[in-house]
Design a protein around this motif. Structure first.
Motif, short mmCIF file in Angstrom:
data_model
loop_
_atom_site.label_atom_id
_atom_site.label_comp_id
_atom_site.label_asym_id
_atom_site.label_seq_id
_atom_site.Cartn_x
_atom_site.Cartn_y
_atom_site.Cartn_z
N VAL A 107 21.47 41.89 -7.02
CA VAL A 107 21.69 40.93 -5.94
C VAL A 107 23.17 40.66 -5.77
CG1 VAL A 107 21.16 38.62 -5.09
CG2 VAL A 107 19.50 39.80 -6.54
N ASP A 108 23.64 40.73 -4.54
CA ASP A 108 25.00 40.33 -4.20
C ASP A 108 24.90 38.92 -3.64
OD1 ASP A 108 27.47 39.79 -3.06
OD2 ASP A 108 27.72 41.83 -2.27
N MET A 109 25.18 37.92 -4.47
CA MET A 109 25.01 36.53 -4.05
C MET A 109 26.01 36.12 -2.97
SD MET A 109 22.29 35.29 -5.23
CE MET A 109 22.55 33.66 -4.56
N ASP A 110 27.08 36.90 -2.79
CA ASP A 110 28.00 36.60 -1.69
C ASP A 110 27.36 36.93 -0.34
OD1 ASP A 110 30.04 35.67 -3.33
OD2 ASP A 110 30.88 37.68 -3.60
N LYS A 111 26.39 37.84 -0.33
CA LYS A 111 25.70 38.22 0.90
C LYS A 111 24.36 37.49 1.07
CE LYS A 111 27.42 42.97 1.21
NZ LYS A 111 27.00 44.39 1.20
N CYS A 112 23.74 37.10 -0.02
CA CYS A 112 22.40 36.51 0.01
C CYS A 112 22.40 35.20 0.81
CB CYS A 112 21.91 36.26 -1.41
SG CYS A 112 20.22 35.60 -1.48
N ILE A 113 21.46 35.08 1.74
CA ILE A 113 21.34 33.87 2.56
C ILE A 113 20.18 32.98 2.09
CG2 ILE A 113 22.49 34.88 4.56
CD1 ILE A 113 19.69 35.35 5.80
N LEU A 114 19.57 33.34 0.96
CA LEU A 114 18.51 32.56 0.33
C LEU A 114 17.31 32.32 1.26
CD1 LEU A 114 20.80 29.96 -1.45
CD2 LEU A 114 19.71 31.96 -2.48
N CYS A 115 17.00 33.32 2.07
CA CYS A 115 15.88 33.18 3.01
C CYS A 115 14.51 33.34 2.34
CB CYS A 115 16.01 34.18 4.16
SG CYS A 115 15.82 35.90 3.68
N GLY A 116 14.47 34.04 1.20
CA GLY A 116 13.23 34.21 0.47
C GLY A 116 12.33 35.34 0.93
N LYS A 117 12.77 36.13 1.91
CA LYS A 117 11.92 37.24 2.38
C LYS A 117 11.63 38.22 1.25
CE LYS A 117 12.93 37.33 7.28
NZ LYS A 117 13.36 38.16 8.41
N CYS A 118 12.63 38.56 0.47
CA CYS A 118 12.43 39.52 -0.63
C CYS A 118 11.47 38.96 -1.67
CB CYS A 118 13.75 39.92 -1.25
SG CYS A 118 14.67 38.55 -1.99
N VAL A 119 11.56 37.66 -1.92
CA VAL A 119 10.70 37.00 -2.90
C VAL A 119 9.25 37.11 -2.46
CG1 VAL A 119 10.12 34.78 -3.96
CG2 VAL A 119 12.51 35.42 -3.64
N ARG A 120 8.98 36.82 -1.21
CA ARG A 120 7.62 36.90 -0.68
C ARG A 120 7.11 38.34 -0.62
NH1 ARG A 120 10.12 33.16 2.57
NH2 ARG A 120 10.35 34.61 4.30
N PHE A 121 8.00 39.30 -0.45
CA PHE A 121 7.61 40.70 -0.29
C PHE A 121 7.39 41.41 -1.62
CE2 PHE A 121 8.13 45.09 1.26
CZ PHE A 121 7.31 45.03 2.38
N CYS A 122 8.03 40.95 -2.69
CA CYS A 122 7.94 41.62 -4.00
C CYS A 122 6.51 41.50 -4.55
CB CYS A 122 8.92 41.02 -4.99
SG CYS A 122 8.84 41.80 -6.62
N PRO A 123 5.81 42.63 -4.72
CA PRO A 123 4.41 42.58 -5.18
C PRO A 123 4.27 42.17 -6.65
CG PRO A 123 5.12 44.86 -5.00
CD PRO A 123 6.25 44.00 -4.46
N ARG A 124 5.31 42.26 -7.43
CA ARG A 124 5.23 41.96 -8.87
C ARG A 124 5.84 40.60 -9.23
NH1 ARG A 124 4.16 46.91 -11.57
NH2 ARG A 124 3.53 45.67 -13.34
N GLY A 125 6.37 39.88 -8.26
CA GLY A 125 6.97 38.58 -8.54
C GLY A 125 8.25 38.68 -9.36
N ALA A 126 8.96 39.81 -9.22
CA ALA A 126 10.18 40.02 -9.99
C ALA A 126 11.41 39.36 -9.38
CB ALA A 126 10.44 41.52 -10.16
N LEU A 127 11.30 38.92 -8.14
CA LEU A 127 12.41 38.23 -7.47
C LEU A 127 12.02 36.77 -7.30
CD1 LEU A 127 13.07 40.96 -4.80
CD2 LEU A 127 14.56 40.41 -6.72
N VAL A 128 12.88 35.87 -7.76
CA VAL A 128 12.60 34.44 -7.67
C VAL A 128 13.83 33.67 -7.20
CG1 VAL A 128 10.74 34.43 -9.40
CG2 VAL A 128 13.10 34.09 -10.12
N LEU A 129 13.59 32.67 -6.40
CA LEU A 129 14.65 31.73 -6.03
C LEU A 129 14.57 30.57 -7.02
CD1 LEU A 129 14.39 31.55 -2.14
CD2 LEU A 129 16.30 32.46 -3.48
N GLU A 130 15.69 30.21 -7.59
CA GLU A 130 15.67 29.13 -8.56
C GLU A 130 16.93 28.29 -8.45
OE1 GLU A 130 15.27 31.18 -12.29
OE2 GLU A 130 17.40 31.63 -12.39
N GLU A 131 16.82 27.09 -8.93
CA GLU A 131 17.97 26.18 -8.96
C GLU A 131 18.98 26.70 -9.97
OE1 GLU A 131 18.51 23.42 -7.12
OE2 GLU A 131 16.61 23.68 -6.06
N GLU A 132 20.25 26.56 -9.64
CA GLU A 132 21.30 26.94 -10.59
C GLU A 132 21.50 25.82 -11.57
OE1 GLU A 132 24.83 29.18 -9.27
OE2 GLU A 132 24.12 28.72 -7.26
#
Length: 65
Positions: free
Chosen positions: A37-62
């Motif tokens: 993940v390039d956090m400088d580009k990430c807009i935190l929209c969550g599309k990838c999180v919802r699309f990942c079939p294995r739940g390997a991508l998560v949005l979390e509080e820093e």
């Protein structure tokens, strides 16, 4: 918030389907490794999180220490 890749949940044996749905181009993948993940580009929209079939991508509080 930040996007985190949980490599233990990622099978790392195929092209990551979530890379192609990121509207900001923040996910990249080398060969069949877990995506990075390039956090400088990430807009935190969550599309990838919802699309990942294995739940390997998560949005979390820093954690602010």
């Amino acid at each position: 918030m930040r996007l985190r890749v949980i490599t233990q949940r990622c099978p790392q044996d195929h092209a990551c389907p979530s890379v192609s749905v990121c509207p900001a181009g923040a996910l990249s993948q080398t060969a069949v490794e877990a995506p990075s993940v390039d956090m400088d580009k990430c807009i935190l929209c969550g599309k990838c999180v919802r699309f990942c079939p294995r739940g390997a991508l998560v949005l979390e509080e820093e954690n602010i220490a």
